[in-house]
Design an enzyme around this catalytic site. Structure first.
Site, PDB file in Angstrom:
ATOM      1  N   GLY A  13      16.925  14.429  -7.476  1.00  0.00           N
ATOM      2  CA  GLY A  13      17.552  14.967  -6.742  1.00  0.00           C
ATOM      3  C   GLY A  13      17.012  15.601  -5.439  1.00  0.00           C
ATOM      4  O   GLY A  13      15.527  15.552  -5.593  1.00  0.00           O
ATOM      5  N   GLN A  14      17.942  16.009  -4.499  1.00  0.00           N
ATOM      6  CA  GLN A  14      17.032  16.570  -2.946  1.00  0.00           C
ATOM      7  C   GLN A  14      16.572  17.379  -3.543  1.00  0.00           C
ATOM      8  O   GLN A  14      15.180  18.155  -3.193  1.00  0.00           O
ATOM      9  CB  GLN A  14      18.525  16.662  -2.232  1.00  0.00           C
ATOM     10  N   ASP A  54      20.154  10.978 -19.897  1.00  0.00           N
ATOM     11  CA  ASP A  54      21.690  11.206 -19.079  1.00  0.00           C
ATOM     12  C   ASP A  54      21.994  12.166 -19.995  1.00  0.00           C
ATOM     13  O   ASP A  54      22.708  12.434 -20.990  1.00  0.00           O
ATOM     14  CB  ASP A  54      22.379   9.954 -19.353  1.00  0.00           C
ATOM     15  N   TYR A 144      35.090  19.432  -6.159  1.00  0.00           N
ATOM     16  CA  TYR A 144      33.486  19.977  -6.858  1.00  0.00           C
ATOM     17  C   TYR A 144      33.292  21.385  -6.155  1.00  0.00           C
ATOM     18  O   TYR A 144      32.514  21.555  -7.098  1.00  0.00           O
ATOM     19  CB  TYR A 144      32.553  19.144  -5.408  1.00  0.00           C
TER      20      TYR A 144
END
Ligand code: NAD
Ligand code: SER
Length: 314
Positions: A13-14, A54, A144
């Protein structure tokens, strides 16, 4: 070279890409395992071990940790604010169960340290808008933010009850050129650079005067490493630390980009992400992090913009 064996979950990811590369320079390439659902990011390919994982599969995660002698976990896998609102139940499950899996295994296997990021999204519209303090009213309105707020208290609980050395930062919106953002409300501040260089035009999904707390990725990576290196007695906050470096609006960043690309233009077409942005503070008071473990940023809007454009042009 340091001795720990590290697992980065959500490494593609980022944040994960840059954090994995930074950890590999400190701990050695073979001692930092990148794990993700996705195929390895281009920058990670050939740079060290990668395992498909996962985080919701607790047994597989447990086996991986034991088989590889893992001592530290950086758990980054999550759904962010904008994608989370599209599938709230999925976001809650991933963000909560993923963290609980990591914390439970850390407790049972007596792992030495865990890093888990929280976010400015814990704050809601009843929190102070300016210089939002470490401790204040916290009433998040996104799934979130709710998951990050609950996650902070799970981290604190595992530290208090079981002595798990879990550390956390409330990252602001992060701006990077090495990896793409993954579905947050602050993603516009990365997209704008790509569009400015490609088309000299950007249509922003937030209003021009929407101020949000932001940080350049090199500062965020350094903050993470400094927090994790700090002696345990200096870590007084076991929920999550406010950290901050800059706050700007779409209009302000567009004017900064215009200094480098004079014919760049921007228009505004706010969408559902405006409501999310409006619920967050505009700036953050991070004096507790500064006092406890000497946090200090290096980049401001001008130096970040300059560095982003220089690197994206290469
Ligand atoms: P991202 O979406 O770019 O990356 C998340 C990674 O997790 C992805 O590569 C994804 O494939 C992986 N992943 C998703 N589900 C998974 C699963 N079940 N098992 C294994 N991997 C899985 O997110 P990011 O921006 O790198 O954020 C990382 C963490 O930092 C998140 O917890 C996020 O909430 C937090 N954070 C990010 C920002 C930001 O601006 N980027 C700000 C505040 C907090
Ligand atoms: N950058 C993140 C988001 O916008 C903040 O946690 O979701």
């Amino acid at each position: 070279m340091k001795k720990d064996k590290i697992l980065v979950i959500g490494a593609c990811g980022q944040i994960g890409v840059e954090l994995t590369l930074a950890l590999r320079t400190i701990y050695g390439v073979e001692n930092v395992i990148a794990a993700d659902l996705r195929e390895p990011n281009q920058l990670l390919q050939g740079s060290g071990p990668y395992i498909s994982l996962d985080v919701m599969n607790k047994e597989a995660l447990w086996e991986l940790i034991v088989d590889n002698g893992i001592t530290q976990v950086y758990h980054l896998a999550a759904l962010l604010s904008a994608t989370g609102e599209k599938n709230p139940q999925f976001a809650w499950n991933l963000n909560m169960q993923g963290l609980l899996n990591v914390l439970e295994i850390a407790k049972k296997e007596k792992l030495s340290k865990i890093f888990w990021p929280s976010s400015i999204a814990v704050f809601g519209s009843t929190s102070p808008k300016q210089n939002c303090p470490q401790q204040t009213i916290i009433e998040p309105t996104t799934v979130y933010g709710i998951s990050k707020h609950a996650g902070e208290f799970w981290c604190n609980y595992f530290f208090m009850q079981y002595g798990v050395d879990v550390r956390s930062l409330r990252y602001p919106g992060l701006i990077s050129y090495k990896s793409e953002p993954g579905g947050g409300t602050t993603d516009y501040a990365v997209e704008i650079f790509h569009h400015a260089l490609k088309n000299k035009y950007y249509e922003c999904f937030l209003k021009e005067d929407t101020y949000l707390p932001m940080m350049y990725m090199p500062d965020a990576i350094r903050a993470t490493l400094e927090l994790m290196e700090a002696p345990a007695e200096k870590i007084k906050v076991r929920t999550s630390y406010n950290i901050s470096s800059m706050s700007f609006s779409p209009k302000e960043i567009s004017l900064e980009i215009k200094k480098h690309i004079p014919d760049f233009s921007i228009t505004y077409k706010p969408d559902y992400r405006q409501t999310i942005a409006d619920s967050w503070p505009q700036s953050i008071d991070d004096s507790t992090a500064r006092n406890d473990w000497d946090w200090k940023e290096k980049y401001d809007l001008a130096t970040m913009t300059n560095d982003m454009l220089k690197n994206l042009k290469l």
